[in-house]
Design an enzyme around this catalytic site. Structure first.
Site, mmCIF file in Angstrom:
data_model
loop_
_atom_site.group_PDB
_atom_site.id
_atom_site.type_symbol
_atom_site.label_atom_id
_atom_site.label_comp_id
_atom_site.label_asym_id
_atom_site.label_seq_id
_atom_site.Cartn_x
_atom_site.Cartn_y
_atom_site.Cartn_z
ATOM 1 N N SER A 112 -2.998 3.705 8.682
ATOM 2 C CA SER A 112 -2.913 3.554 10.135
ATOM 3 C C SER A 112 -4.263 3.832 10.795
ATOM 4 C CB SER A 112 -1.838 4.471 10.711
ATOM 5 O OG SER A 112 -2.110 5.805 10.367
ATOM 6 N N TYR A 118 1.266 3.027 12.781
ATOM 7 C CA TYR A 118 1.679 4.119 11.882
ATOM 8 C C TYR A 118 1.819 3.573 10.473
ATOM 9 C CZ TYR A 118 6.595 2.696 11.336
ATOM 10 O OH TYR A 118 7.756 2.042 11.020
ATOM 11 N N CYS A 119 1.902 4.533 9.504
ATOM 12 C CA CYS A 119 2.010 4.103 8.114
ATOM 13 C C CYS A 119 2.937 5.052 7.366
ATOM 14 C CB CYS A 119 0.635 4.014 7.471
ATOM 15 S SG CYS A 119 -0.353 5.512 7.676
ATOM 16 N N ARG A 120 2.494 5.579 6.224
ATOM 17 C CA ARG A 120 3.423 6.382 5.413
ATOM 18 C C ARG A 120 3.596 7.807 5.915
ATOM 19 N NH1 ARG A 120 0.682 3.598 0.289
ATOM 20 N NH2 ARG A 120 2.122 1.843 0.033
#
Lengths: 221, 221
Positions: free
Chosen positions: B187, B178-180
């Site tokens: 991601s 996952y990312c922002r």
DNA sequence: TAACTATTCAATAAAACAATTGAATATTTG
DNA sequence: CAAATATTCAATTGTTTTATTGAATAGTTA
């Protein structure tokens, strides 16, 4: 040019379309009013003190961003919020504004000082006292707004008819009045009238959408 | 002139101050980035592709509406969101935009088609599988963003270091990156890299704030 | 069909906004 | 103390937005 950059630019452009709708005070007021129930263009014009043409223009902006929808009814065009989540979003915006901007806090408290000794009752306490049958909840908004959604258990007496219908209120119970929400003054006026007639009354700050959010956030189990 | 009218006008003027902040694509992007952690002006300039002067100007607008705050650190001015609720509000705005605007839905799905066969895993399922130790959650944002808040249990390997640190990943488990948040592509890129190395991987669309909202809404009892 | 009503459209003028540029300020480093 | 760096300020330009006006449209009622 960078693929990802243009994608992001387009995406944020779209988010900003919603943002632009919220950048005009008058449009926000329209959204708040429509959150309480469908209304025609000139009804909205009267409620907001704008010209009809001006209201129509704002409504079209809101329509283009899918925040409101409309249908024709005879000569009238009836506008409505497009989704319940729009009303909920307005509650978020109010909450955030009140939290971040002291000016909003000031404006709110200043007007309630005009309305004598008005300690508002909280939602939690209200619901408990209603269960025990200690208080009667009174919705003082126009009938049609009550009809399109109200707090369960509330009875409807629109503001203008309050003085006429005082008799129909239970004499032994305390009255709690509510209206469109924290920034609507009808309930405060109602409480003043009731108090002046010797009836014990207090104001609920929250409106339907604030109530809805409250039960959704507290009744999960 | 009508007392109540001027009061309402002032009040909605204030609400619209927040609205105005949301009416510019670039300001929204800044708010999203700051939601992930504090950043300096030129860091933001690089991330958004704007000039420094331009970023500074936008940040001041946001500052005047109390959506961000700042402090000086040596030569740098570090900006940050003023309140956690600002980040949560941004999630609301994204959700509403995605619900109401087909254009947003289109943009989102179109980019994920570029990233091959990317069925994202949902939060609920992810958390269950993490409990059972079936998957490892990977945070591919920059270290400092991980440090200023991450999903519990996630390990941090910033995007640029992913290829170097492949060895440190458990070989037998599935990886979820996952990312922002839903509109950040790191991601997705991470998943592609992992898959190309023969590692089983999928993407979590949600970021920290979407996760936060999820647990708050589901863990009430 | 004519008069009437509610709404929208189109054109305009005034105001607010956003991006750009170059200069000014403040802090750190050599 | 001078040079370098990060940020802000101020002035300018072109663009959007808002309110206003009067005309046009569509539906209703007499």
């Amino acid at each position: 040019m960078n693929m990802e950059r243009t994608w992001k630019d387009q995406l944020y452009q779209e988010f900003a379309r919603i943002g632009k709708c919220l950048s005009s005070p008058k449009r926000l007021e329209l959204l708040d009013l429509l959150s309480q129930g469908p209304k025609s263009v000139d009804q909205l014009a009267k409620l907001t003190g704008m010209t009809v043409a001006n209201v129509s223009q704002h409504l079209q902006t809101l329509h283009e961003s899918r925040l409101v929808r409309s249908h024709k009814q005879g000569n009238f065009v009836i506008y409505d919020i497009a989704e319940l989540s729009v009303a909920d979003f307005m509650v978020s915006l109010h909450r955030l504004s009140e939290k971040q901007l002291v000016e909003v806090q000031k404006l709110k408290s200043e007007i309630l000082l005009n309305h004598v000794s008005m300690e508002p009752i909280g939602l939690e306490r209200l619901l408990k006292r209603m269960e025990r049958g200690e208080v009667v909840l009174l919705d003082v908004r126009p009938e049609d707004e009550y009809a399109s959604g109200h707090i369960p258990g509330a009875i409807s007496i629109p503001m203008e008819e309050l003085e006429k219908h005082l008799a129909s209120l239970p004499a032994d119970k305390e009255i709690v009045a509510y209206c469109r929400g924290p920034y609507c003054l009808m309930s405060a006026q109602a409480v003043e009238i009731l108090k002046s007639k010797g009836i014990k009354a207090s104001r609920l700050e929250e409106g339907v959408h604030e109530w809805k959010r409250f039960v959704e956030h507290s009744s999960k189990f």
